[in-house]
Write an enzyme that holds these catalytic residues in place. Structure first.
Site, PDB file in Angstrom:
ATOM      1  N   GLU A  49       0.811  -1.222   0.000  1.00 20.50           N
ATOM      2  CA  GLU A  49       0.000   0.000   0.000  1.00 20.50           C
ATOM      3  C   GLU A  49       0.842   1.269   0.000  1.00 20.50           C
ATOM      4  O   GLU A  49       0.432   2.298  -0.526  1.00 20.50           O
ATOM      5  CB  GLU A  49      -0.973   0.010   1.178  1.00 20.50           C
ATOM      6  CG  GLU A  49      -2.123  -0.994   1.049  1.00 20.50           C
ATOM      7  CD  GLU A  49      -1.786  -2.378   1.590  1.00 20.50           C
ATOM      8  OE1 GLU A  49      -0.597  -2.624   1.913  1.00 20.50           O
ATOM      9  OE2 GLU A  49      -2.705  -3.216   1.696  1.00 20.50           O
ATOM     10  N   PHE A 111     -12.057  -6.957  13.880  1.00 19.62           N
ATOM     11  CA  PHE A 111     -10.974  -7.485  13.049  1.00 19.62           C
ATOM     12  C   PHE A 111     -10.595  -6.453  11.984  1.00 19.62           C
ATOM     13  O   PHE A 111     -11.454  -5.932  11.291  1.00 19.62           O
ATOM     14  CB  PHE A 111     -11.407  -8.804  12.404  1.00 19.62           C
ATOM     15  CG  PHE A 111     -10.357  -9.361  11.470  1.00 19.62           C
ATOM     16  CD1 PHE A 111      -9.117  -9.759  11.959  1.00 19.62           C
ATOM     17  CD2 PHE A 111     -10.606  -9.464  10.114  1.00 19.62           C
ATOM     18  CE1 PHE A 111      -8.149 -10.246  11.098  1.00 19.62           C
ATOM     19  CE2 PHE A 111      -9.651  -9.966   9.247  1.00 19.62           C
ATOM     20  CZ  PHE A 111      -8.413 -10.355   9.748  1.00 19.62           C
ATOM     21  N   GLN A 112      -9.319  -6.158  11.886  1.00 20.37           N
ATOM     22  CA  GLN A 112      -8.777  -5.190  10.934  1.00 20.37           C
ATOM     23  C   GLN A 112      -9.408  -3.812  11.066  1.00 20.37           C
ATOM     24  O   GLN A 112      -9.670  -3.131  10.076  1.00 20.37           O
ATOM     25  CB  GLN A 112      -8.893  -5.714   9.500  1.00 20.37           C
ATOM     26  CG  GLN A 112      -8.005  -6.941   9.301  1.00 20.37           C
ATOM     27  CD  GLN A 112      -7.802  -7.315   7.854  1.00 20.37           C
ATOM     28  OE1 GLN A 112      -8.680  -7.120   7.032  1.00 20.37           O
ATOM     29  NE2 GLN A 112      -6.638  -7.871   7.549  1.00 20.37           N
ATOM     30  N   LYS A 161     -17.726  -0.536   5.459  1.00 24.17           N
ATOM     31  CA  LYS A 161     -18.228  -1.550   4.525  1.00 24.17           C
ATOM     32  C   LYS A 161     -19.736  -1.441   4.297  1.00 24.17           C
ATOM     33  O   LYS A 161     -20.205  -1.528   3.165  1.00 24.17           O
ATOM     34  CB  LYS A 161     -17.886  -2.939   5.063  1.00 24.17           C
ATOM     35  CG  LYS A 161     -18.299  -4.081   4.136  1.00 24.17           C
ATOM     36  CD  LYS A 161     -17.708  -5.391   4.627  1.00 24.17           C
ATOM     37  CE  LYS A 161     -18.316  -6.618   3.956  1.00 24.17           C
ATOM     38  NZ  LYS A 161     -18.364  -6.596   2.503  1.00 24.17           N
ATOM     39  N   MET A 474      24.294   8.573   2.361  1.00 21.67           N
ATOM     40  CA  MET A 474      24.214   9.888   2.983  1.00 21.67           C
ATOM     41  C   MET A 474      24.492   9.801   4.484  1.00 21.67           C
ATOM     42  O   MET A 474      25.138  10.677   5.061  1.00 21.67           O
ATOM     43  CB  MET A 474      22.842  10.510   2.724  1.00 21.67           C
ATOM     44  CG  MET A 474      22.722  11.938   3.205  1.00 21.67           C
ATOM     45  SD  MET A 474      23.997  13.004   2.506  1.00 21.67           S
ATOM     46  CE  MET A 474      23.124  13.704   1.104  1.00 21.67           C
TER      47      MET A 474
HETATM   48  C1  LIG Z   1      12.413   5.571   5.314  1.00 17.78           C
HETATM   49  C2  LIG Z   1      13.697   6.202   5.670  1.00 17.78           C
HETATM   50  N1  LIG Z   1      14.482   5.640   6.609  1.00 17.78           N
HETATM   51  C3  LIG Z   1      15.667   6.204   6.950  1.00 17.78           C
HETATM   52  C4  LIG Z   1      16.068   7.371   6.385  1.00 17.78           C
HETATM   53  C5  LIG Z   1      17.393   8.018   6.787  1.00 17.78           C
HETATM   54  N2  LIG Z   1      18.294   8.091   5.637  1.00 17.78           N
HETATM   55  C6  LIG Z   1      18.457   9.208   4.907  1.00 17.78           C
HETATM   56  S1  LIG Z   1      19.482   9.010   3.612  1.00 17.78           S
HETATM   57  C7  LIG Z   1      19.759   7.395   4.036  1.00 17.78           C
HETATM   58  C8  LIG Z   1      20.677   6.558   3.219  1.00 17.78           C
HETATM   59  C9  LIG Z   1      20.128   6.235   1.886  1.00 17.78           C
HETATM   60  O1  LIG Z   1      20.924   5.234   1.310  1.00 17.78           O
HETATM   61  P1  LIG Z   1      20.793   4.844  -0.209  1.00 17.78           P
HETATM   62  O2  LIG Z   1      19.385   4.682  -0.588  1.00 17.78           O
HETATM   63  O3  LIG Z   1      21.696   3.706  -0.489  1.00 17.78           O
HETATM   64  O4  LIG Z   1      21.258   6.158  -0.951  1.00 17.78           O
HETATM   65  P2  LIG Z   1      22.672   6.902  -1.028  1.00 17.78           P
HETATM   66  O5  LIG Z   1      22.674   7.957   0.043  1.00 17.78           O
HETATM   67  O6  LIG Z   1      23.748   5.880  -0.843  1.00 17.78           O
HETATM   68  O7  LIG Z   1      22.654   7.495  -2.384  1.00 17.78           O
HETATM   69  C10 LIG Z   1      19.042   7.050   5.178  1.00 17.78           C
HETATM   70  C11 LIG Z   1      19.112   5.751   5.836  1.00 17.78           C
HETATM   71  C12 LIG Z   1      15.203   7.947   5.426  1.00 17.78           C
HETATM   72  N3  LIG Z   1      15.470   9.094   4.826  1.00 17.78           N
HETATM   73  N4  LIG Z   1      14.038   7.339   5.078  1.00 17.78           N
END
Ligand SMILES: Cc1ncc(C[n+]2csc(CCOP(=O)(O)OP(=O)(O)O)c2C)c(N)n1
Lengths: 565, 161
Positions: A49, A111-112, A161, A474
């Site tokens: 979803e 439920f749900q 529903k 990042m």
């Molecule tokens: C759902 C979610 N969880 C955690 C984060 C924290 N976060 C920001 S950037 C990042 C790393 C992203 O890694 P990747 O997708 O491999 O991209 P890269 O930075 O290596 O290009 C994380 C964990 C986030 N932004 N969103």
């Protein structure tokens, strides 16, 4: 004529001009899915979803139309929350229809059953629980109106529903047409803005997502070109102004260009349009645009004087405000002499020369920036680009030059990993013939990877450009810069073989491990039929520069050259 | 910036969930609601919510702007900024003893209060007035042994339309 709730629902969707919805069935939705089975509306069956909401969001961002989601009660509804919060932060018009347990069971921990209206109260523009079938059509129309009017945003409608099964009198009405607001006469403030522009020697336009949402890019360009004012746009605003224009300064803020940030720090007039002074843009707030008179145009009064105190607040949709500025310029026969801006342009040129956007090229390793540059070169800035979150997103914003609005789809406010791929599916459904590319990270792509099946099922030929650094890049970058390279839980070397994954799902999979393979892989991947994942094994510890230290002033940037190896 | 109590009057749709939305705007940003009063207006389709919160001016403006954004909120007035009257009512239950009877009677008299019910050795008092009056009455009653009490919170109204 007496009609069932479920039938009215589909009818109203059609009246609202909806032809495609993104959904996932469940027990309380059976009446609705039985209606869908009649084939009057296209339904994209996602695999999760959250994917449905991001897809509807991507559809909305690319097309400017309201995106629609249909999910079941309980877990189906709660799975949409991240997608809804994401759309809320970026003001994206979507309508999320959630099934609910029958009215007589609400509040019994049936439920749900979840209180999705309660859960999404703080992250929707508005939400509704429809308790009687008689209120259904009116509520749905209202939901669409709220989603797309003013500052747009997500609206959720909870549908028990029994309400879907109940019957009521219903007369279909002709399709809804939202009337455009007629241009308003220029206000006193608009005259004042003209004076400010005439007096200013270092003016700057800073545009945001509001210009794109408000379909005001053309008016923005007109203003900038006529007044010869340089333009910077926030992440959400990229594409409103052409990335190849001489007046273009690039993105401001934490990973913005040096020259955009310097221009902000030295301008004497800032015309901020449809942006909200997010902390990633302003950096340390007391040092933001210290010499500028700030004009701020926004539809949402609560965005004005929220983070930055401005001198000329204008509550208006971007289009009407810009139209009135442009009309006044025309009326006053406004012209700028070439030498009037000379000093300012020279200064900006000097900043550009001193610190252009750049990186250290390599013959042995694939530099992520090089992949994006090559992608830009091959697509000439014409593709619809979505991004995941992290370094991939920032490099995309820096190194792809966007020419048109609604072509850069990225999770700005919430920063949701897993957004880009389902959003690309949504955008591709809005524009089946355009090239749609998700610029992804190896962490993010795994967050909604299940939608690979959706793409195959519906022949959605999205292309994924995977910037694969084997890290949550990042976060790793921050660990490198601020935690002495203690890479706690950011190594993602353990990952699927994306080529085998492609094969398993029926995609095309391609890989580049050397710089000289990049262009070839991109050429083959972008021109291949059907969905393609291109796995670029990039240099692992590349950082995004320039960078403003978190909480620091944007005039103090780490340029990265000193770090480059 | 200086913080002070602001009394807001909101005209809202008389529907379920509206109060939760209003409360969420404040609570979600970490702002406390000091007092709260709600009832239908003359037109039963609408309710009036009167709430007080202690804020500086800038924060107050931000709160007002966020509140008026809610679809079900139709009007927001800061009654502190206009000529208005305000009242609060308090019910106090006290245990009567030979020692405190006379003092209680005196306090009722001073604050124009009244005895609502008397039950054996317990009584319930009612006192109405501006917030400061209520505070003073409470301070006087406290040493005499309060069993329990309830306050309505502030209601307020513009002096003129
Ligand atoms: C759902 C979610 N969880 C955690 C984060 C924290 N976060 C920001 S950037 C990042 C790393 C992203 O890694 P990747 O997708 O491999 O991209 P890269 O930075 O290596 O290009 C994380 C964990 C986030 N932004 N969103």
């Amino acid at each position: 004529m007496q009609r069932k709730g479920a039938e009215i629902l589909i009818q109203v969707l059609k009246e609202e001009g909806v032809h495609t919805i993104f959904g996932y069935p469940g027990g309380v939705l059976l009446d609705i899915y039985d209606e869908i089975h009649k084939g009057h509306i296209r339904h994209i069956l996602v695999r999760h979803e959250q994917g449905a909401v991001h897809a509807a969001d991507g559809f909305a961002r690319a097309s400017g139309q309201v995106g629609v989601v249909l999910v079941t009660s309980g877990p189906g509804a709660s799975n949409t929350v991240t997608g809804i919060a994401n759309a809320y932060m970026d003001s994206i018009p979507i309508v999320v229809l959630t099934g609910q347990v029958p009215t007589h069971l609400i509040g019994t921990d049936a439920f749900q059953e979840v209180d999705i209206v309660g859960i999404t109260r703080p992250c929707t523009k508005h939400n509704f629980l429809v308790k009687r079938v008689e209120e259904l059509a009116k509520t749905l129309h209202e939901a669409f109106h709220i989603a797309r009017s003013g500052r747009p945003g997500p609206v959720l409608v909870d549908l028990p529903k029994d309400v879907m099964a109940a019957q009521t009198e219903y007369t279909p009405r002709p399709p809804v047409r939202e009337e455009e607001t007629p241009p308003r006469p220029a206000s006193k403030k608009a005259f004042y803005v003209m004076d400010l522009i005439a007096e200013s020697s270092r003016p700057l336009i800073l545009s945001g997502g509001g210009v794109i949402l408000g379909r005001a890019s053309e008016e923005l360009r007109k203003l900038a070109w006529r007044t010869k004012i340089p333009v910077s746009s926030t992440l959400m605003g990229l594409g409103a102004f052409p990335g190849t224009d001489p007046l273009w300064l690039g993105m401001p803020g934490m990973h913005g260009t040096y020259y955009a940030n310097m221009a902000i720090s030295h301008c004497d007039l800032m015309i901020a349009i449809g942006m909200r002074f997010d902390d990633r843009v302003t950096g340390k707030i007391d040092h933001f645009a210290p010499h500028a008179k700030i004009v701020h145009v926004d539809v949402d009064p609560s965005s004005i004087n929220k983070n930055v105190m401005v001198h000329v607040p204008i509550v208006s949709d971007c289009k009407s405000a810009l139209q009135s500025f442009n009309a006044l310029l025309e009326q006053q026969n406004f012209t700028v002499e070439d030498d009037q801006r000379k000093e300012w342009f020279d200064q900006i040129e000097a900043w550009k020369r001193e610190n252009p956007l750049s990186y250290c090229p390599s013959d042995t390793e694939i530099k992520p920036q090089f992949v994006i540059e090559t992608l830009y070169k091959l697509t000439k800035g014409k593709a619809i680009i979505t991004t995941e979150v992290g370094q991939n997103q920032m490099w995309a914003a820096q190194f792809y030059k966007f020419e048109e609005p609604n072509t850069f789809l990225s999770s700005g406010g919430l920063g949701t990993m897993g957004y880009g791929f389902p959003a690309a599916i949504g955008a591709q459904i809005a524009f089946p013939d355009k090239l749609v590319v998700d610029i992804a990270g190896d962490g993010s792509i795994q967050m909604n990877i299940q939608e690979m099946a959706t793409a195959v099922q519906y022949d959605i030929p999205v292309k994924i450009v995977l910037i694969n650094n084997g890290y949550l890049g990042m976060v790793r970058q921050w660990q490198q810069l601020f935690y002495e390279k203690r890479y706690s839980q950011t190594d993602m070397t353990f990952q699927p073989d994306f080529l085998k994954l492609a094969e398993a799902y029926g995609w095309t999979g391609l890989r580049a491990t050397r710089p000289d393979e990049v262009e070839e892989v991109l050429k083959r991947g972008l021109s291949a039929k059907g969905p393609v994942i291109m796995d670029f094994r990039v240099s692992r510890e590349e950082c995004v520069y320039p960078m403003v230290r978190p909480g620091g002033p944007i005039s103090e940037m780490t340029l990265g050259r000193e770090m480059a190896n | 910036m200086e913080k002070k109590a602001h009394t807001l009057a909101l005209t809202v749709s008389n529907k379920p969930d509206v109060l939760a939305r209003v409360a969420g705007v404040l609570g979600g940003r970490g702002y406390n609601i000091e007092t709260l009063c709600v009832d239908a207006t003359i037109d039963p389709a609408y309710s009036k919510i009167i709430l007080t919160t202690i804020q500086d001016k800038t924060t107050m403006t931000k709160i007002e702007k966020q509140l008026i954004k809610l679809i079900d909120v139709h009007k927001v007035t800061d009654l502190t900024k206009v000529e208005s009257v305000s009242r609060e009512m308090m019910l106090v239950r006290m245990k009567l003893t030979d020692k405190n009877k006379a003092d209680i009677a005196l306090i009722i008299d001073t604050f124009n209060g009244r005895v609502v019910t008397m039950n054996g050795d317990h009584c319930v008092l009612e006192i109405t007035g501006e917030k400061e009056v209520i505070e003073r009455a409470l301070a006087s009653l406290k040493p005499l042994g309060i069993d329990d009490m309830a306050r309505t919170g502030i209601v307020a109204l513009e002096r003129q339309a």
